[in-house]
Design a protein around this motif. Sequence first.
Motif, PDB file in Angstrom:
ATOM      1  N   SER A 531      57.584  54.939  38.209  1.00 27.44           N
ATOM      2  CA  SER A 531      57.251  56.051  39.103  1.00 27.44           C
ATOM      3  C   SER A 531      58.485  56.435  39.911  1.00 27.44           C
ATOM      4  N   ALA A 532      58.423  57.587  40.551  1.00 26.85           N
ATOM      5  CA  ALA A 532      59.523  58.033  41.407  1.00 26.85           C
ATOM      6  C   ALA A 532      59.686  57.084  42.596  1.00 26.85           C
ATOM      7  N   ASN A 533      58.560  56.605  43.129  1.00 30.03           N
ATOM      8  CA  ASN A 533      58.631  55.673  44.260  1.00 30.03           C
ATOM      9  C   ASN A 533      59.284  54.355  43.856  1.00 30.03           C
ATOM     10  N   ALA A 534      58.935  53.870  42.644  1.00 33.46           N
ATOM     11  CA  ALA A 534      59.524  52.617  42.175  1.00 33.46           C
ATOM     12  C   ALA A 534      61.033  52.758  41.998  1.00 33.46           C
ATOM     13  N   LEU A 535      61.469  53.917  41.496  1.00 33.47           N
ATOM     14  CA  LEU A 535      62.906  54.150  41.323  1.00 33.47           C
ATOM     15  C   LEU A 535      63.618  54.168  42.669  1.00 33.47           C
ATOM     16  N   ALA A 536      63.046  54.877  43.634  1.00 36.63           N
ATOM     17  CA  ALA A 536      63.652  54.922  44.973  1.00 36.63           C
ATOM     18  C   ALA A 536      63.721  53.527  45.580  1.00 36.63           C
ATOM     19  N   LEU A 537      62.654  52.753  45.368  1.00 38.86           N
ATOM     20  CA  LEU A 537      62.613  51.398  45.934  1.00 38.86           C
ATOM     21  C   LEU A 537      63.641  50.495  45.258  1.00 38.86           C
ATOM     22  N   MET A 538      63.762  50.593  43.943  1.00 42.41           N
ATOM     23  CA  MET A 538      64.717  49.753  43.225  1.00 42.41           C
ATOM     24  C   MET A 538      66.150  50.082  43.641  1.00 42.41           C
ATOM     25  N   SER A 576      65.168  49.709  57.014  1.00 39.24           N
ATOM     26  CA  SER A 576      65.419  50.694  55.967  1.00 39.24           C
ATOM     27  C   SER A 576      64.501  51.895  56.123  1.00 39.24           C
ATOM     28  N   GLU A 577      64.927  53.040  55.594  1.00 37.78           N
ATOM     29  CA  GLU A 577      64.072  54.226  55.601  1.00 37.78           C
ATOM     30  C   GLU A 577      62.839  54.010  54.733  1.00 37.78           C
ATOM     31  N   LEU A 578      62.908  53.062  53.802  1.00 33.90           N
ATOM     32  CA  LEU A 578      61.783  52.778  52.916  1.00 33.90           C
ATOM     33  C   LEU A 578      60.949  51.602  53.415  1.00 33.90           C
ATOM     34  N   ALA A 579      61.025  51.315  54.708  1.00 37.46           N
ATOM     35  CA  ALA A 579      60.294  50.183  55.278  1.00 37.46           C
ATOM     36  C   ALA A 579      58.798  50.193  54.922  1.00 37.46           C
ATOM     37  N   PRO A 580      58.108  51.348  54.942  1.00 36.43           N
ATOM     38  CA  PRO A 580      56.686  51.341  54.573  1.00 36.43           C
ATOM     39  C   PRO A 580      56.449  50.864  53.138  1.00 36.43           C
ATOM     40  N   MET A 581      57.349  51.217  52.213  1.00 34.79           N
ATOM     41  CA  MET A 581      57.189  50.789  50.827  1.00 34.79           C
ATOM     42  C   MET A 581      57.463  49.291  50.691  1.00 34.79           C
ATOM     43  N   TYR A 582      58.430  48.793  51.457  1.00 30.02           N
ATOM     44  CA  TYR A 582      58.680  47.354  51.454  1.00 30.02           C
ATOM     45  C   TYR A 582      57.489  46.603  52.031  1.00 30.02           C
ATOM     46  N   GLU A 583      56.791  47.225  52.964  1.00 29.27           N
ATOM     47  CA  GLU A 583      55.597  46.617  53.552  1.00 29.27           C
ATOM     48  C   GLU A 583      54.562  46.346  52.465  1.00 29.27           C
ATOM     49  N   VAL A 584      54.375  47.320  51.573  1.00 26.36           N
ATOM     50  CA  VAL A 584      53.416  47.168  50.476  1.00 26.36           C
ATOM     51  C   VAL A 584      53.866  46.063  49.523  1.00 26.36           C
ATOM     52  N   LEU A 585      55.147  46.085  49.156  1.00 21.76           N
ATOM     53  CA  LEU A 585      55.672  45.080  48.235  1.00 21.76           C
ATOM     54  C   LEU A 585      55.611  43.682  48.853  1.00 21.76           C
ATOM     55  N   ARG A 586      55.887  43.590  50.139  1.00 20.09           N
ATOM     56  CA  ARG A 586      55.874  42.302  50.824  1.00 20.09           C
ATOM     57  C   ARG A 586      54.473  41.677  50.798  1.00 20.09           C
ATOM     58  N   LYS A 587      53.461  42.514  50.957  1.00 22.95           N
ATOM     59  CA  LYS A 587      52.092  42.005  50.914  1.00 22.95           C
ATOM     60  C   LYS A 587      51.804  41.316  49.582  1.00 22.95           C
ATOM     61  N   ARG A 588      52.401  41.849  48.514  1.00 25.21           N
ATOM     62  CA  ARG A 588      52.116  41.318  47.181  1.00 25.21           C
ATOM     63  C   ARG A 588      52.788  39.979  46.917  1.00 25.21           C
ATOM     64  N   VAL A 589      53.825  39.656  47.674  1.00 22.98           N
ATOM     65  CA  VAL A 589      54.536  38.402  47.417  1.00 22.98           C
ATOM     66  C   VAL A 589      54.276  37.347  48.487  1.00 22.98           C
TER      67      VAL A 589
END
Length: 649
Positions: A531-538, A576-589
């Motif tokens: 996804s576009a979000n996954a690319l931005a996050l990576m 990071s500007e992507l802190a909300p997306m890291y929040e989601v990823l952090r929950k998963r780990v």
Amino acid sequence: MALIPQSFIADLLNRVDIVDVVGQHVKLKKAGANYQGLCPFHSEKSPSFSVSPTKQFYHCFGCGAHGSAISFLMEYSGLGYVDAIEDLARSAGLDVPREERTATDVARQQQAMALSEVMSSAAEWYRQQLKNSSRAVDYLKGRGLTGEIAKRYALGYAPDGWQGLEAVFGPYSNDEVAKTLVEGGLLIQGEQSEGSPVKRYDRFRDRVMFPIRNPKGQTIGFGGRILDQGEPKYLNSPETPLFSKGNTLYGLFEARQAIRAQEYVLVCEGYMDVVALAQLGFPNAVATLGTACTANHVRMLLRQTDKVVFSFDGDSAGQRAAQRALEACLPLMSDDKEIRFLFLPTEHDPDSYVRAYGAPAFEKVIKEAMSISSFFFKIASDGHDLTTPEGRAHTHHAAKPLLLSMPPIALRTQILRELAIRTNTTPTELEAFCGLTIVPAPVQASIYQAAQARAQTNPNTFSNSGNRQGAPWQASKGSAKRVAGQNFEPPKAPTDLAEQMLRVLIQFPHLGKALDSNERALALKAAEQRSANALALMKDLLMQCDLVELIPGEDGKPASVGAGAFAMFQDQLSRSELAPMYEVLRKRVMGSDLELEGAVADLSGSLKKLELIELKQEMTEIAQKIAGSTANEQDRVRYRELGEKLKMV
């Protein structure tokens, strides 16, 4: 003065046990690999606060609070960063070393300390002046405020004079005094004419003063309301080293207990609304200080409560402010949060509405406030005729950035499905338009078209009984194998591999730092197909990994690979500007027990699989050329080379 070395902080986090630190203040119970308890940062009845001993990290799945042992002491006990480190060091029997700081670092700290003292002294002086001004007291009484409320919010009064604060700080002709007051936003310094003394005068004059306090209760700025007619009606402190409108909510310090007791926060547009509502029985109100609601505002609110109600005027300006609040909220939404939008009649603000109709009526309209999903649909379809193709297309166009900003939660799925119904489309088509699903690669175009044709003639060919949300090549077992007379299976998009690598890198950033250019290209391509979000996050995560400092440890391994490394890296990602997306990823780990050896194996395996997919993809493309008699000798040579490489992978 000196700075605490990063190597010491890393070592400290490796030595202390965050379970012990948090357990002194929160009752924790073992829950699998982690410990759970009731979150100390927001009101809850079932535990959503998780502490990981392996990661030396805490995370609340309710309000989003997270951090290391240092962060916990700062948030829970109100300690400063250095004080929290020193407190932890004492508990571990360590002495805190210091590194010499630059002149800039020293000057910045001295400036912050000086400004903090200045703002505190000014607030006390304004408070004393209120007692001596019957005119200001009468104004507040006329607004229905009592002395108790004025004391609670430390209200004051700035006299109608040009150099009032000289009584506290001395003459403005003193350049050092003037410099600090100007930096704090209390003094305005005009342009100096040649041969004339510089003009310096108070920013706030003849105004009721509202001290703006940070979460620790320290005064960092002021708001002033003029008593009679004049402009501006409301005046705030300018941006200073202490005060930033985008990171500050007026009344949050005073409202914290009421927010937890009432289990929601009411967000208004001005400080007079906040104080008046507290007087009228709604002490759980805060204000955004005349600026647009920001992501930081929302993050602060959701750490206090699971329910936020924004109150705006019903006019066009209120609608615009509400839309900006919506845009700030969507990236931070989770399925256990509730956000609503209250629009009062244009002739009313919250204060006047309560006085006109009473507190029960105001409570009723708060409960009936528009849900975030309803406001989403209103914004997306506003001004568009849904009975026409053009109107529906315009609605999709307006909804796309809003949907893309949301994390992949159940609410996003529900909004997308509802929007599809309203615009006479399918969720799959809407997902594809918004880039929320994987679009078939060019090499799979003919497969996609064939599957679509089969689906139109026989809808039952889809494996999920007509559910068209699956990938097109899943139509039937045989339909995907025949293209241009050749039998082959197209490579699957490696969405699971992208997710797997993201999970590894957020836990072990030094592995990302060590990736070479070819490995990074494979990781980015896998994320792009997801996804576009996954690319931005990576992209951002690899950059963040590069910023990690590999501090030597006592055992020869980098200290930044130890138990405290995860916590330190998460603090970095939170900025990071992507802190909300890291929040989601952090929950998963958070519940992961992945160790370094396993992480290395997972990452290496993922990269090998991606390399294999790349080779097969290229072979498939050449095979199509060969089948279509368009291949040249160079293609045939390359095909044989790829075959040899496949044997080695």
